[in-house]
Design a protein around this motif. Structure first.
Motif, mmCIF file in Angstrom:
data_model
loop_
_atom_site.group_PDB
_atom_site.id
_atom_site.type_symbol
_atom_site.label_atom_id
_atom_site.label_comp_id
_atom_site.label_asym_id
_atom_site.label_seq_id
_atom_site.Cartn_x
_atom_site.Cartn_y
_atom_site.Cartn_z
ATOM 1 N N THR A 190 0.834 -1.205 0.000
ATOM 2 C CA THR A 190 0.000 0.000 0.000
ATOM 3 C C THR A 190 0.865 1.249 0.000
ATOM 4 O OG1 THR A 190 -1.789 -1.155 1.141
ATOM 5 C CG2 THR A 190 -1.796 1.258 1.271
ATOM 6 N N GLU A 191 1.915 1.263 0.823
ATOM 7 C CA GLU A 191 2.836 2.402 0.858
ATOM 8 C C GLU A 191 3.516 2.593 -0.490
ATOM 9 O OE1 GLU A 191 5.647 2.657 4.128
ATOM 10 O OE2 GLU A 191 4.336 1.350 5.312
ATOM 11 N N ALA A 192 3.936 1.500 -1.109
ATOM 12 C CA ALA A 192 4.605 1.574 -2.411
ATOM 13 C C ALA A 192 3.669 2.134 -3.474
ATOM 14 C CB ALA A 192 5.116 0.192 -2.818
ATOM 15 N N VAL A 193 2.425 1.685 -3.482
ATOM 16 C CA VAL A 193 1.448 2.173 -4.463
ATOM 17 C C VAL A 193 1.172 3.653 -4.229
ATOM 18 C CG1 VAL A 193 -0.958 1.985 -5.217
ATOM 19 C CG2 VAL A 193 0.422 -0.085 -4.903
ATOM 20 N N GLU A 194 1.034 4.062 -2.973
ATOM 21 C CA GLU A 194 0.807 5.473 -2.666
ATOM 22 C C GLU A 194 1.987 6.331 -3.117
ATOM 23 O OE1 GLU A 194 -0.086 5.491 1.513
ATOM 24 O OE2 GLU A 194 -2.117 4.723 1.192
ATOM 25 N N ILE A 248 9.871 -4.212 -9.976
ATOM 26 C CA ILE A 248 9.253 -2.895 -10.081
ATOM 27 C C ILE A 248 9.909 -2.034 -9.010
ATOM 28 C CG2 ILE A 248 7.123 -1.565 -9.891
ATOM 29 C CD1 ILE A 248 5.634 -4.199 -10.592
ATOM 30 N N VAL A 249 10.414 -0.884 -9.432
ATOM 31 C CA VAL A 249 11.103 0.009 -8.508
ATOM 32 C C VAL A 249 10.347 1.324 -8.427
ATOM 33 C CG1 VAL A 249 13.245 1.263 -8.041
ATOM 34 C CG2 VAL A 249 13.333 -1.050 -8.992
ATOM 35 N N ILE A 250 10.058 1.716 -7.194
ATOM 36 C CA ILE A 250 9.431 2.996 -6.912
ATOM 37 C C ILE A 250 10.443 3.773 -6.086
ATOM 38 C CG2 ILE A 250 7.464 4.182 -5.879
ATOM 39 C CD1 ILE A 250 7.183 0.497 -6.260
ATOM 40 N N TRP A 251 10.865 4.941 -6.577
ATOM 41 C CA TRP A 251 11.898 5.700 -5.882
ATOM 42 C C TRP A 251 11.522 7.169 -5.841
ATOM 43 C CZ3 TRP A 251 16.312 8.518 -8.330
ATOM 44 C CH2 TRP A 251 17.197 9.020 -7.382
ATOM 45 N N ASP A 252 11.516 7.718 -4.640
ATOM 46 C CA ASP A 252 11.274 9.145 -4.428
ATOM 47 C C ASP A 252 12.628 9.818 -4.282
ATOM 48 O OD1 ASP A 252 10.664 11.691 -3.605
ATOM 49 O OD2 ASP A 252 9.327 11.071 -2.003
ATOM 50 N N GLY A 289 12.350 4.426 -1.163
ATOM 51 C CA GLY A 289 11.603 3.724 -2.194
ATOM 52 C C GLY A 289 11.355 2.280 -1.855
ATOM 53 N N PHE A 290 10.893 1.574 -2.866
ATOM 54 C CA PHE A 290 10.523 0.167 -2.744
ATOM 55 C C PHE A 290 10.953 -0.580 -3.979
ATOM 56 C CE2 PHE A 290 7.463 2.694 -0.400
ATOM 57 C CZ PHE A 290 7.346 2.010 0.803
ATOM 58 N N GLN A 291 11.217 -1.851 -3.812
ATOM 59 C CA GLN A 291 11.398 -2.763 -4.941
ATOM 60 C C GLN A 291 10.452 -3.931 -4.732
ATOM 61 O OE1 GLN A 291 15.362 -3.931 -6.192
ATOM 62 N NE2 GLN A 291 14.610 -5.930 -6.744
ATOM 63 N N ILE A 292 9.652 -4.177 -5.753
ATOM 64 C CA ILE A 292 8.685 -5.273 -5.684
ATOM 65 C C ILE A 292 9.075 -6.308 -6.719
ATOM 66 C CG2 ILE A 292 6.261 -5.899 -5.985
ATOM 67 C CD1 ILE A 292 5.558 -2.988 -5.258
#
Length: 81
Positions: free
Chosen positions: A7-11, A68-72, A78-81
């Motif tokens: 949820t945090e990663a999607v947000e 999938i990488v989400i990086w601020d 960030g996150f890696q899924i």
């Protein structure tokens, strides 16, 4: 990854507006592409719902593993899924 972290990663992906998708072909040649929205599909599943690079789709037909990488950048989190 726990449901709360997903949820945090999607947000975070919604705030940033894009994610990176990393795949590899059958010869293990890596490919990285930027994609649009990341959405929750279930407690432990996500989907990228905007734009895929043709090479990404070809790689996924040969090799089902992806990251999938989400990086601020501003907070360097960030996150890696």
């Amino acid at each position: 990854m726990k449901a709360g972290k997903i949820t945090e990663a999607v947000e975070m992906a919604h705030r940033i507006g894009w994610v990176f998708v990393a795949t590899a072909d059958s010869e293990r040649l890596p490919h990285i592409a930027a994609a649009g929205k990341l959405e929750s599909q279930d407690r432990d599943m996500v989907a990228i719902t905007e734009w895929f690079c043709p090479a990404t789709l070809e790689n996924l037909q040969q090799n089902r593993f992806a990251a999938i990488v989400i990086w601020d950048r501003s907070s360097d989190t960030g996150f890696q899924i």
